[in-house]
Motif scaffolding. Structure first.
Motif, PDB file in Angstrom:
ATOM      1  N   ASN A  10       7.567 -32.092   9.306  1.00 21.76           N
ATOM      2  CA  ASN A  10       6.749 -30.886   9.458  1.00 21.76           C
ATOM      3  C   ASN A  10       7.630 -29.637   9.525  1.00 21.76           C
ATOM      4  OD1 ASN A  10       7.703 -30.681  12.183  1.00 21.76           O
ATOM      5  ND2 ASN A  10       6.140 -32.157  12.785  1.00 21.76           N
ATOM      6  N   PRO A  32       9.175 -26.831   0.933  1.00 23.42           N
ATOM      7  CA  PRO A  32       8.125 -27.833   1.159  1.00 23.42           C
ATOM      8  C   PRO A  32       8.091 -28.842   0.017  1.00 23.42           C
ATOM      9  CG  PRO A  32       7.162 -25.753   0.484  1.00 23.42           C
ATOM     10  CD  PRO A  32       8.627 -25.505   0.648  1.00 23.42           C
ATOM     11  N   GLU A  33       7.749 -30.089   0.343  1.00 25.74           N
ATOM     12  CA  GLU A  33       7.589 -31.125  -0.675  1.00 25.74           C
ATOM     13  C   GLU A  33       6.321 -30.837  -1.480  1.00 25.74           C
ATOM     14  OE1 GLU A  33       9.133 -34.380  -1.434  1.00 25.74           O
ATOM     15  OE2 GLU A  33      10.786 -33.245  -0.597  1.00 25.74           O
ATOM     16  N   ILE A  36       4.362 -25.829  -3.947  1.00 24.64           N
ATOM     17  CA  ILE A  36       4.618 -24.802  -2.926  1.00 24.64           C
ATOM     18  C   ILE A  36       3.336 -24.057  -2.542  1.00 24.64           C
ATOM     19  CG2 ILE A  36       5.208 -22.889  -4.455  1.00 24.64           C
ATOM     20  CD1 ILE A  36       7.608 -22.411  -2.463  1.00 24.64           C
ATOM     21  N   ASP A  38       0.465 -25.452  -2.036  1.00 24.05           N
ATOM     22  CA  ASP A  38      -0.373 -26.316  -1.208  1.00 24.05           C
ATOM     23  C   ASP A  38       0.247 -26.650   0.152  1.00 24.05           C
ATOM     24  OD1 ASP A  38      -2.238 -26.454  -3.239  1.00 24.05           O
ATOM     25  OD2 ASP A  38      -1.342 -28.267  -4.100  1.00 24.05           O
ATOM     26  N   TRP A  39       1.390 -26.047   0.480  1.00 27.94           N
ATOM     27  CA  TRP A  39       2.065 -26.464   1.702  1.00 27.94           C
ATOM     28  C   TRP A  39       1.341 -25.979   2.940  1.00 27.94           C
ATOM     29  CZ3 TRP A  39       4.382 -23.583   5.585  1.00 27.94           C
ATOM     30  CH2 TRP A  39       4.522 -22.219   5.333  1.00 27.94           C
ATOM     31  N   ALA A  43       3.173 -30.302   6.451  1.00 25.22           N
ATOM     32  CA  ALA A  43       3.700 -30.871   5.210  1.00 25.22           C
ATOM     33  C   ALA A  43       5.153 -31.308   5.417  1.00 25.22           C
ATOM     34  CB  ALA A  43       3.627 -29.841   4.087  1.00 25.22           C
ATOM     35  N   PHE A  45       8.999 -31.257   4.662  1.00 26.51           N
ATOM     36  CA  PHE A  45       9.921 -30.228   4.195  1.00 26.51           C
ATOM     37  C   PHE A  45      11.288 -30.823   3.898  1.00 26.51           C
ATOM     38  CE2 PHE A  45       6.744 -27.468   5.769  1.00 26.51           C
ATOM     39  CZ  PHE A  45       6.935 -26.244   5.157  1.00 26.51           C
TER      40      PHE A  45
END
Length: 64
Positions: A10, A32-33, A36, A38-39, A43, A45
């Motif tokens: 997170n 963010p995974e 970007i 939708d983070w 989420a 990271f």
């Protein structure tokens, strides 16, 4: 160029890693995974450090 150093579950834990590494003088980026756009705070990271400086991050962690 930046490389992945650590994945965190997170934003809060990612920020803690960033603060630790930057407090010792190592530049750090948080990405963010996934998409970007939708983070969210919960989420996953990626904590990224400059390429070739991974050993510096390892030394910082060894001091803990």
């Amino acid at each position: 160029m930046w490389v992945d150093y650590k994945k965190t579950p997170n934003l809060i834990s990612a920020q803690m890693w960033k603060d630790l590494l930057e407090g010792e003088g190592l530049p750090t980026k948080l990405i963010p995974e996934g998409d970007i756009l939708d983070w969210a705070e919960d989420a996953t990271f990626r904590v990224m450090v400059p390429k070739g400086r991974e050993h510096v991050a390892d030394e910082i962690l060894r001091k803990l």
